[in-house]
Design a protein around this motif. Structure first.
Motif, PDB file in Angstrom:
ATOM      1  N   PHE A   1       0.818  -1.205   0.000  1.00 29.70           N
ATOM      2  CA  PHE A   1       0.000   0.000   0.000  1.00 29.70           C
ATOM      3  C   PHE A   1       0.859   1.266   0.000  1.00 29.70           C
ATOM      4  N   ILE A   2       1.872   1.294   0.867  1.00 30.49           N
ATOM      5  CA  ILE A   2       2.624   2.533   1.074  1.00 30.49           C
ATOM      6  C   ILE A   2       3.573   2.834  -0.076  1.00 30.49           C
ATOM      7  N   VAL A   3       4.310   1.832  -0.550  1.00 35.65           N
ATOM      8  CA  VAL A   3       5.322   2.089  -1.582  1.00 35.65           C
ATOM      9  C   VAL A   3       4.701   2.687  -2.852  1.00 35.65           C
ATOM     10  N   PRO A   4       3.698   2.048  -3.479  1.00 38.48           N
ATOM     11  CA  PRO A   4       3.110   2.673  -4.676  1.00 38.48           C
ATOM     12  C   PRO A   4       2.432   4.002  -4.365  1.00 38.48           C
ATOM     13  N   GLY A   5       1.824   4.111  -3.165  1.00 39.86           N
ATOM     14  CA  GLY A   5       1.152   5.353  -2.810  1.00 39.86           C
ATOM     15  C   GLY A   5       2.105   6.528  -2.772  1.00 39.86           C
ATOM     16  N   ILE A   6       3.272   6.354  -2.135  1.00 38.73           N
ATOM     17  CA  ILE A   6       4.266   7.423  -2.075  1.00 38.73           C
ATOM     18  C   ILE A   6       4.916   7.628  -3.450  1.00 38.73           C
ATOM     19  N   ALA A   7       5.176   6.530  -4.142  1.00 40.85           N
ATOM     20  CA  ALA A   7       5.816   6.631  -5.461  1.00 40.85           C
ATOM     21  C   ALA A   7       4.935   7.379  -6.452  1.00 40.85           C
ATOM     22  N   ASP A   8       3.622   7.177  -6.369  1.00 46.07           N
ATOM     23  CA  ASP A   8       2.709   7.845  -7.296  1.00 46.07           C
ATOM     24  C   ASP A   8       2.672   9.348  -7.094  1.00 46.07           C
ATOM     25  N   LEU A   9       3.044   9.805  -5.909  1.00 40.56           N
ATOM     26  CA  LEU A   9       3.078  11.247  -5.676  1.00 40.56           C
ATOM     27  C   LEU A   9       4.139  11.914  -6.536  1.00 40.56           C
ATOM     28  N   GLY A  10       5.058  11.122  -7.093  1.00 36.83           N
ATOM     29  CA  GLY A  10       6.089  11.671  -7.959  1.00 36.83           C
ATOM     30  C   GLY A  10       5.527  12.244  -9.241  1.00 36.83           C
ATOM     31  N   LYS A  11       4.294  11.883  -9.580  1.00 36.36           N
ATOM     32  CA  LYS A  11       3.655  12.431 -10.768  1.00 36.36           C
ATOM     33  C   LYS A  11       3.251  13.886 -10.550  1.00 36.36           C
TER      34      LYS A  11
ATOM     35  N   ARG B   1      11.869   8.415 -10.126  1.00 34.63           N
ATOM     36  CA  ARG B   1      10.914   8.712 -11.205  1.00 34.63           C
ATOM     37  C   ARG B   1      11.012  10.154 -11.685  1.00 34.63           C
ATOM     38  N   HIS B   2      11.668  11.018 -10.906  1.00 36.54           N
ATOM     39  CA  HIS B   2      11.932  12.375 -11.391  1.00 36.54           C
ATOM     40  C   HIS B   2      13.051  12.363 -12.435  1.00 36.54           C
ATOM     41  N   GLU B   3      13.895  11.336 -12.337  1.00 33.95           N
ATOM     42  CA  GLU B   3      15.037  11.242 -13.243  1.00 33.95           C
ATOM     43  C   GLU B   3      14.728  10.386 -14.473  1.00 33.95           C
ATOM     44  N   LYS B   4      13.867   9.391 -14.297  1.00 29.78           N
ATOM     45  CA  LYS B   4      13.549   8.473 -15.392  1.00 29.78           C
ATOM     46  C   LYS B   4      12.038   8.434 -15.607  1.00 29.78           C
ATOM     47  N   SER B   5      11.629   8.263 -16.834  1.00 36.34           N
ATOM     48  CA  SER B   5      10.191   8.216 -17.139  1.00 36.34           C
ATOM     49  C   SER B   5       9.596   6.856 -16.805  1.00 36.34           C
ATOM     50  N   TYR B   6      10.440   5.848 -16.679  1.00 37.57           N
ATOM     51  CA  TYR B   6       9.934   4.493 -16.415  1.00 37.57           C
ATOM     52  C   TYR B   6      10.968   3.733 -15.599  1.00 37.57           C
ATOM     53  N   THR B   7      10.536   3.030 -14.596  1.00 33.61           N
ATOM     54  CA  THR B   7      11.451   2.199 -13.802  1.00 33.61           C
ATOM     55  C   THR B   7      10.832   0.826 -13.604  1.00 33.61           C
TER      56      THR B   7
END
Length: 391
Positions: free
Chosen positions: A54-64, A145-151
């Motif tokens: 739950f937490i990892v994708p939730g925080i990672a998605d904020l990078g958008k 994800r700020h540095e790469k468009s896809y990981t």
């Protein structure tokens, strides 16, 4: 034939479990309780995985998202959720002891039944280890994800979440009524079931009143910034409230929440950003429910809830529930680890919390999304820089 909803199945599980505990031979109750024991072990095993997924994708998605709008919305949502939990604690600690009289205090951890087979399923890692791991990977992926468009790691974590969500939807949720039946069979066999049901009927009424009160507080604050009449703003949000009451999902209610928010003259740009984000991170209603039910469960077990224990519980709860709204009962699933690690809940108390939370999940969700509209109003007043301009 129309599929029976989760709430009716939970009620049938409670009634069926009580009937088995009261009327059926003890061996039958022990067989049912064996399932409950094994299922409880499985829940303990999967809790760290739920936290990470739950937490990892939730925080990672904020990078958008980026900039002040993200920081402002996330800050307001977190502050609102934590404030709701703190208010709920003090109201609960004041009122619930008056509901639970000395004669109705029972040991919620007591066992009238025993499993035929005992099976241990150790968790891969502890709850706090899972939290720290989730923060590290979530923030790390967000930065990458700020540095790469896809990981690949971002994609892997999203697929990992899909696996856990699938497990919750296809295994945990369908089997919950049987798990709850075993818990109530155990309580019935030890003479506790009616006490607990009677107490929580009153606690639920208190929770709903707290939901309504907190919605009024949120829109009163929004009115100070925007000038809109709080009752008018709440009236415009009623379609979203009643939709969430039925769907029991903040994510599924987003389209209605969005339209209702626009009726309060929030700009399209703000609503486009704030409503989907708040549906993921703003869970004031769920927090009120979890805190109040936790206080009640502890008092029923003749324990004294302490604010210094509940404060870290509330602070972490507001984070662990990130991305939980897309999953049925996701908030309580995300809270399981904190209930045991911070509040010291036993397996029986944790199972009771699941049943009690799921039975009123719609009301907590409705409070969540109605509050999203207030967050949008406040954020929009800063974006447009026209406080007290709306009527």
């Amino acid at each position: 034939m129309k599929k029976i909803g989760l709430l009716p199945r939970l009620i049938l599980g409670i009634l069926g479990g009580m009937l088995i505990g009261f009327q059926f031979p003890e061996w039958m109750g022990n067989v049912l309780y064996t399932f409950t024991h094994i299922f409880g072990e499985f829940l303990g095993y999967i809790v760290p995985l739920i936290i990470i997924s739950f937490i990892v994708p939730g925080i990672a998605d904020l990078g958008k998202k980026a900039g002040r709008l993200l920081a402002g919305t996330a800050g307001l949502a977190y502050l609102s959720t934590v404030t709701a939990g703190i208010i709920a604690f003090f109201i609960s600690i004041f009122i619930i002891p008056k509901i639970i009289t000395d004669g109705s205090i029972v040991n919620a951890a007591a066992s009238g039944l025993s499993p035929v087979i005992e099976l241990e399923i150790p968790a891969i890692m502890g709850v706090m280890t899972a939290l720290i791991t989730a923060f590290i990977f979530g923030l790390g992926i967000n930065h990458i994800r700020h540095e790469k468009s896809y990981t690949l790691l971002y994609q892997a974590m999203n697929e990992f979440r899909e696996v856990i969500v699938l497990t919750i939807k296809k295994i945990i949720i369908p089997l919950l009524p049987i798990h709850i039946a075993g818990i109530f069979a155990d309580m019935a066999a030890s003479g506790e079931a009616f006490h607990i049901l009677g107490v929580f009927g009153q606690v639920f009424l208190l929770i709903i009143l707290m939901h309504v009160g907190y919605i009024l507080i949120q829109y009163s604050i929004a009115a100070l910034r925007t000038g809109i009449h709080p009752l008018k703003a709440i009236k415009n949000m009623l379609p979203a409230y009643f939709t969430a009451l039925g769907t029991m999902s903040s994510a599924a209610t987003i389209p209605v929440t969005y339209r209702s928010t626009l009726r309060n003259q929030v700009s399209d740009e703000t609503a486009d950003f704030v409503i989907p984000l708040s549906a993921t991170i703003h869970l004031a209603g769920s927090t009120i429910t979890l805190v109040a039910c936790s206080v009640a469960v502890l008092i029923i077990g003749d324990q004294t809830p302490q604010f210094l224990n509940f404060l870290p519980f509330i602070l972490l709860l507001a984070v662990t529930m990130v991305a939980a709204p897309g999953v049925p009962g996701g908030a309580v699933m995300a809270a399981l680890g904190l209930l045991s690690s911070i509040l010291g809940f036993t397996e029986a108390q944790t199972g009771l919390m699941i049943a009690l939370y799921m039975a009123q999940d719609g009301f907590g969700t409705a409070c969540n999304i109605t509050g999203d509209g207030a967050i949008a109003l406040i954020v929009d007043s800063f974006v447009t820089k026209k406080p007290n301009a709306k009527t």
